[in-house]
Design an enzyme around this catalytic site. Structure first.
Site, mmCIF file in Angstrom:
data_model
loop_
_atom_site.group_PDB
_atom_site.id
_atom_site.type_symbol
_atom_site.label_atom_id
_atom_site.label_comp_id
_atom_site.label_asym_id
_atom_site.label_seq_id
_atom_site.Cartn_x
_atom_site.Cartn_y
_atom_site.Cartn_z
ATOM 1 N N LYS A 190 0.855 -1.337 0.133
ATOM 2 C CA LYS A 190 0.389 -0.023 -0.379
ATOM 3 C C LYS A 190 0.846 1.423 -0.566
ATOM 4 O O LYS A 190 2.123 1.151 0.680
ATOM 5 C CB LYS A 190 -0.774 0.197 1.265
ATOM 6 C CG LYS A 190 -2.122 -1.112 1.075
ATOM 7 C CD LYS A 190 -3.002 -0.958 0.387
ATOM 8 C CE LYS A 190 -4.276 -2.020 0.167
ATOM 9 N NZ LYS A 190 -5.138 -1.461 -0.582
ATOM 10 N N ASP B 263 -0.342 -0.236 -4.138
ATOM 11 C CA ASP B 263 -1.915 0.312 -4.346
ATOM 12 C C ASP B 263 -2.423 1.453 -3.840
ATOM 13 O O ASP B 263 -1.998 2.063 -2.206
ATOM 14 C CB ASP B 263 -2.749 -1.181 -3.771
ATOM 15 C CG ASP B 263 -4.397 -0.568 -3.852
ATOM 16 O OD1 ASP B 263 -4.565 0.221 -4.719
ATOM 17 O OD2 ASP B 263 -4.903 -1.387 -3.359
ATOM 18 N N ASN C 278 -4.930 3.203 -4.147
ATOM 19 C CA ASN C 278 -6.191 3.345 -3.258
ATOM 20 C C ASN C 278 -6.922 4.609 -3.506
ATOM 21 O O ASN C 278 -7.244 5.632 -2.347
ATOM 22 C CB ASN C 278 -6.822 3.218 -1.458
ATOM 23 C CG ASN C 278 -6.343 1.658 -1.061
ATOM 24 O OD1 ASN C 278 -6.051 1.610 -0.666
ATOM 25 N ND2 ASN C 278 -7.523 0.781 -1.506
ATOM 26 N N GLU D 263 -1.956 -0.065 -8.690
ATOM 27 C CA GLU D 263 -3.457 0.175 -8.289
ATOM 28 C C GLU D 263 -4.615 1.741 -8.323
ATOM 29 O O GLU D 263 -4.028 1.970 -7.338
ATOM 30 C CB GLU D 263 -3.794 -1.024 -7.443
ATOM 31 C CG GLU D 263 -5.529 -1.278 -7.529
ATOM 32 C CD GLU D 263 -5.676 -2.690 -6.436
ATOM 33 O OE1 GLU D 263 -7.107 -2.723 -6.079
ATOM 34 O OE2 GLU D 263 -4.533 -2.991 -5.996
#
Length: 370
Positions: A163, A189, A191, A214
């Site tokens: 993340k 990722d 988000n 992502e």
């Protein structure tokens, strides 16, 4: 098949360690299960959202109202409640895909159990076990991140997802690459934590040979993702932006993504998830199955989906002990980087009564109405 009763069971499971992403930190998995009992079989499903709308716009209390007052009454008007007949019932309610998914899955589980068919067989699973990856939350230091990644690799995970957020991106990714080498399947990722103005900064991730980045920008902004993809060598993967096969088709046509994360609940259920898989496969776009810190109830169903042939990248389908000291079901165990796809009827697993009782915080009957 006739629905006899439907219970909503609120559960809370402490996480073995806090899970931090760019939008917040979770220490407990709080959600609800739907338990549908028919005259032929019973079905189980797990709501993928949270008690608050911090990640998804939907949240548990609102989903309960939608299921109880709108979706379930429509299902009960059908001559026979079958998943194939849900289209018009669900079309009468705008959005609310997480609520639709949990009801569809509970009914589908019951229907398949009545037929003696596994969810994997119904969806078209092509494998008995699938490679799985692990998602690593934002840590307090790079040293802690490296220790966590090392532990997961020792456990046999086939892929690492880190993340990232502004201020926590280049340095941790560089450290993981230097420590574990270029052969490690690695992705990140965001988000939705960045803007198109960060394109130059995000382009610096290209040198680390990532599988994908992502959802770097705001969800539903396919145009900005397409502009960003032109400036990156790293493939963009869309997650929060994809709510349907129609969204997936638009994203592919715009070249807004070159990989898709399929979360069944986010797209309204496993039938729509299969449509996205089929569409992506027809366009040569790889897909993988994302997760929402599911208990074994949700994990079992996701594994069945991830066994379809187009799921060519490891999904976020970690073993039970990644998140929970005690799962609601028999624990899912990682073996040689693989997780077994259950072959029993329906989702192939039930909550263990004692574990469910320990983690249940409330039970409400949605049908028949009390």
């Amino acid at each position: 098949m006739r629905i006899e009763y439907v219970d909503l069971i609120e559960v809370a499971l402490p996480l073995v360690s806090p899970f931090r992403i760019s939008t917040g930190t979770m220490t407990t998995r709080e959600t609800f299960l739907l338990h549908m009992v028919t005259d032929a079989a019973e079905g189980w499903a797990e709501f993928a959202g949270d008690p608050d709308p911090g990640y998804y716009s939907e949240f548990a209390a609102a989903a309960e109202i939608v299921v109880r007052d709108f979706l379930l009454p429509g299902v009960l008007t059908l001559p026979e409640p079958r998943v194939a007949e849900l289209g018009p019932v669900f079309a009468a309610v705008k959005g609310n895909r997480l609520a639709k998914a949990v009801l569809e899955t509970a009914l589908l589980d019951a229907e398949l159990r009545a037929y003696g068919m596994s969810l994997g067989t119904f969806l078209g699973a092509a494998r008995e076990a699938v490679p799985v990856g692990v998602s690593v939350g934002i840590q307090d230091s790079v040293g802690e991140l490296l220790d966590v990644v090392e532990r997961y690799l020792a456990e046999g995970y086939a892929r690492i997802k880190v993340k990232i957020a502004p201020g926590w991106d280049l340095e941790p990714v560089r450290a993981v690459r230097e420590r574990f080498g270029d052969d490690l399947p690695l992705q990140v990722d965001a988000n939705t934590a960045y803007t198109l103005g960060d394109a130059g900064h995000l382009r610096r991730l290209d040198e680390y040979g990532l599988l994908l980045i992502e959802e770097p920008l705001q969800e539903d902004d396919l145009h900005s993702h397409a502009l960003l993809q032109r400036r990156l060598a790293t493939p963009i993967c869309l997650d929060e932006s994809i709510h349907s096969a129609r969204d997936a088709a638009a994203a592919i046509a715009l070249d807004a993504c070159r990989v898709i994360n399929v979360k069944p609940a986010r797209v309204g259920g496993y039938l729509e998830a299969r449509r996205i898989h089929d569409l992506a496969a027809a366009h040569g776009v790889p897909v993988w199955c994302g997760g929402n810190l599911e208990t074994g109830v949700g994990r079992a169903a996701n594994l069945a989906l991830a066994a379809l042939p187009g799921f060519t990248l490891p999904g976020d389908l970690s073993a039970s002990n990644r998140y929970f000291a005690e799962d609601l079901t028999e624990p899912f165990v990682l073996r040689d980087g693989l997780m077994r796809v259950l072959d029993g009827p329906g989702i192939g697993i039930d909550p263990q009564p004692d574990a469910l009782a320990r983690h249940t915080t409330a039970v409400r009957r949605l049908h028949p109405r009390e």
